[in-house]
Write a protein that holds these residues in place. Structure first.
Motif, PDB file in Angstrom:
ATOM      1  N   MET A 109     -15.696 -53.189 -22.136  1.00  0.00           N
ATOM      2  CA  MET A 109     -15.097 -54.270 -22.881  1.00  0.00           C
ATOM      3  C   MET A 109     -14.008 -54.905 -22.014  1.00  0.00           C
ATOM      4  O   MET A 109     -13.077 -54.239 -21.578  1.00  0.00           O
ATOM      5  N   SER A 110     -14.121 -56.183 -21.776  1.00  0.00           N
ATOM      6  CA  SER A 110     -13.153 -56.911 -20.969  1.00  0.00           C
ATOM      7  C   SER A 110     -11.953 -57.302 -21.834  1.00  0.00           C
ATOM      8  O   SER A 110     -12.120 -57.765 -22.968  1.00  0.00           O
ATOM      9  N   THR A 111     -10.769 -57.091 -21.268  1.00  0.00           N
ATOM     10  CA  THR A 111      -9.565 -57.451 -22.007  1.00  0.00           C
ATOM     11  C   THR A 111      -8.621 -58.251 -21.126  1.00  0.00           C
ATOM     12  O   THR A 111      -8.541 -58.044 -19.918  1.00  0.00           O
ATOM     13  N   ASP A 112      -7.917 -59.150 -21.765  1.00  0.00           N
ATOM     14  CA  ASP A 112      -6.893 -59.978 -21.148  1.00  0.00           C
ATOM     15  C   ASP A 112      -5.553 -59.355 -21.524  1.00  0.00           C
ATOM     16  O   ASP A 112      -5.287 -59.129 -22.708  1.00  0.00           O
ATOM     17  N   LEU A 113      -4.728 -59.039 -20.554  1.00  0.00           N
ATOM     18  CA  LEU A 113      -3.423 -58.420 -20.793  1.00  0.00           C
ATOM     19  C   LEU A 113      -2.348 -59.422 -20.413  1.00  0.00           C
ATOM     20  O   LEU A 113      -2.343 -59.920 -19.282  1.00  0.00           O
ATOM     21  N   ARG A 114      -1.451 -59.735 -21.365  1.00  0.00           N
ATOM     22  CA  ARG A 114      -0.419 -60.722 -21.066  1.00  0.00           C
ATOM     23  C   ARG A 114       0.921 -60.362 -21.690  1.00  0.00           C
ATOM     24  O   ARG A 114       0.973 -59.759 -22.769  1.00  0.00           O
ATOM     25  N   LEU A 115       1.974 -60.746 -20.993  1.00  0.00           N
ATOM     26  CA  LEU A 115       3.344 -60.604 -21.484  1.00  0.00           C
ATOM     27  C   LEU A 115       3.590 -61.730 -22.467  1.00  0.00           C
ATOM     28  O   LEU A 115       3.283 -62.892 -22.172  1.00  0.00           O
ATOM     29  N   LEU A 116       4.133 -61.386 -23.638  1.00  0.00           N
ATOM     30  CA  LEU A 116       4.368 -62.405 -24.655  1.00  0.00           C
ATOM     31  C   LEU A 116       5.785 -62.959 -24.590  1.00  0.00           C
ATOM     32  O   LEU A 116       6.753 -62.207 -24.435  1.00  0.00           O
ATOM     33  N   SER A 117       5.891 -64.253 -24.759  1.00  0.00           N
ATOM     34  CA  SER A 117       7.166 -64.911 -25.009  1.00  0.00           C
ATOM     35  C   SER A 117       7.425 -64.827 -26.517  1.00  0.00           C
ATOM     36  O   SER A 117       6.569 -64.347 -27.277  1.00  0.00           O
ATOM     37  N   ASP A 150     -11.441 -49.606 -32.479  1.00  0.00           N
ATOM     38  CA  ASP A 150     -12.669 -50.175 -31.899  1.00  0.00           C
ATOM     39  C   ASP A 150     -12.636 -50.208 -30.372  1.00  0.00           C
ATOM     40  O   ASP A 150     -13.684 -50.347 -29.745  1.00  0.00           O
ATOM     41  N   ALA A 151     -11.454 -50.098 -29.772  1.00  0.00           N
ATOM     42  CA  ALA A 151     -11.328 -50.233 -28.320  1.00  0.00           C
ATOM     43  C   ALA A 151     -10.964 -48.917 -27.637  1.00  0.00           C
ATOM     44  O   ALA A 151     -10.759 -48.887 -26.428  1.00  0.00           O
ATOM     45  N   ARG A 152     -10.880 -47.839 -28.390  1.00  0.00           N
ATOM     46  CA  ARG A 152     -10.482 -46.559 -27.797  1.00  0.00           C
ATOM     47  C   ARG A 152     -11.608 -45.967 -26.956  1.00  0.00           C
ATOM     48  O   ARG A 152     -12.777 -46.226 -27.183  1.00  0.00           O
ATOM     49  N   GLY A 153     -11.187 -45.161 -25.982  1.00  0.00           N
ATOM     50  CA  GLY A 153     -12.135 -44.466 -25.134  1.00  0.00           C
ATOM     51  C   GLY A 153     -12.591 -45.264 -23.922  1.00  0.00           C
ATOM     52  O   GLY A 153     -13.399 -44.783 -23.138  1.00  0.00           O
ATOM     53  N   ALA A 154     -12.068 -46.461 -23.750  1.00  0.00           N
ATOM     54  CA  ALA A 154     -12.468 -47.307 -22.621  1.00  0.00           C
ATOM     55  C   ALA A 154     -11.348 -47.462 -21.594  1.00  0.00           C
ATOM     56  O   ALA A 154     -11.466 -48.281 -20.684  1.00  0.00           O
ATOM     57  N   GLY A 155     -10.248 -46.710 -21.756  1.00  0.00           N
ATOM     58  CA  GLY A 155      -9.167 -46.761 -20.778  1.00  0.00           C
ATOM     59  C   GLY A 155      -8.088 -47.783 -21.051  1.00  0.00           C
ATOM     60  O   GLY A 155      -7.183 -47.957 -20.227  1.00  0.00           O
ATOM     61  N   LEU A 156      -8.144 -48.455 -22.197  1.00  0.00           N
ATOM     62  CA  LEU A 156      -7.147 -49.484 -22.477  1.00  0.00           C
ATOM     63  C   LEU A 156      -5.745 -48.898 -22.640  1.00  0.00           C
ATOM     64  O   LEU A 156      -4.767 -49.475 -22.157  1.00  0.00           O
ATOM     65  N   HIS A 166      -1.843 -36.207 -24.772  1.00  0.00           N
ATOM     66  CA  HIS A 166      -2.728 -35.987 -23.622  1.00  0.00           C
ATOM     67  C   HIS A 166      -2.592 -37.137 -22.623  1.00  0.00           C
ATOM     68  O   HIS A 166      -2.486 -36.909 -21.408  1.00  0.00           O
ATOM     69  N   LEU A 167      -2.581 -38.369 -23.124  1.00  0.00           N
ATOM     70  CA  LEU A 167      -2.425 -39.540 -22.253  1.00  0.00           C
ATOM     71  C   LEU A 167      -1.122 -39.445 -21.467  1.00  0.00           C
ATOM     72  O   LEU A 167      -1.112 -39.604 -20.246  1.00  0.00           O
TER      73      LEU A 167
END
Length: 175
Positions: free
Chosen positions: A1-9, A101-107, A139-140
Motif C-alpha cells: 500500500m503506497s502512502t504519502d507522508l507529510r508534515l501538517l501546518s 486496515d494499514a497495519r502489518g505493512a511497515g507504516l 515490540h516496535l
C-alpha cells in the motif's frame, strides 16, 4: 500500500481533522489506550485534534499524517518539543497511530523513523514516549532501539475503563 507522508501546518491540520478523528476512533475501537474511552464520539475526537492547532501553528508540535492514494488518513505521529530552557534538546513522541486496515505493512516503523530523523535534523538529542505496557507497540519501540526506563502501574484507563500500566521509553539520538 503506497502512502504519502507529510508534515501538517495548522491549516493542514484543519483539512485533515475528520480523517484524524476517524483514525483516533479506530485506535480506540481496537483497544488502544490513547486518552479516550470507548464512548468517545467523532465530534469529541475532532475537537481534540482542533485543540492542537495552536501548538502546530507555533511549531512546538510537529505533526505528520500518512495518507493513501485516495487521501484517506492511515497513520499519524507527532513530536512535542520541550519549551523549558533546560529541556530544549528533547521532545516527546506522541500519538503514533496506524489504522487497522494499514497495519502489518511497515507504516508504524516508517512513521517512527521519520519522526526520529526529523528530530535529529532539528538538533534534538533525546526522545521520550509512553505506551500501554504489554501492547504491540512495545515490540516496535524495542526493535527500533528505544530503551524502557520504567512502568507506572494503573496509570491510564483502556477504552473499556480498566486501569492499565504504562511503560516509558527513551531514545538518545546520534547525529
Amino acid at each position: 500500500m503506497s502512502t504519502d507522508l507529510r508534515l501538517l501546518s495548522a491549516d493542514g491540520l484543519d483539512a485533515h481533522r475528520d480523517g484524524l478523528a476517524a483514525l483516533l476512533l479506530d485506535a480506540v475501537a481496537d483497544g488502544a489506550s490513547v486518552g479516550f474511552l470507548a464512548a468517545a464520539t467523532r465530534q469529541e475526537a475532532a475537537a481534540w485534534w482542533a485543540s492542537l492547532r495552536p501548538s502546530v501553528a507555533d511549531g512546538s508540535r510537529l505533526l505528520w499524517v500518512a495518507r493513501d492514494g485516495a487521501g484517506r488518513v492511515l497513520g499519524t505521529v507527532a513530536l512535542v518539543r520541550e519549551s523549558k530552557p533546560n529541556g530544549r534538546h528533547r521532545a516527546e513522541l506522541v500519538k503514533l497511530l496506524v489504522h487497522r486496515d494499514a497495519r502489518g505493512a511497515g507504516l508504524g516503523r516508517r512513521l517512527l523513523t521519520h519522526a526520529e530523523d526529523a528530530a535529529r535534523a532539528a538538533g534534538l538529542t533525546l526522545l521520550l514516549l509512553d505506551t500501554q505496557a504489554g501492547s504491540p507497540a512495545e515490540h516496535l519501540y524495542r526493535t527500533a532501539g528505544w530503551t524502557p526506563f520504567g512502568t507506572v502501574p494503573g496509570h491510564a484507563a483502556t477504552p473499556d475503563g480498566v486501569l492499565a500500566d504504562t511503560a516509558h521509553y527513551y531514545k538518545q539520538l546520534r547525529p
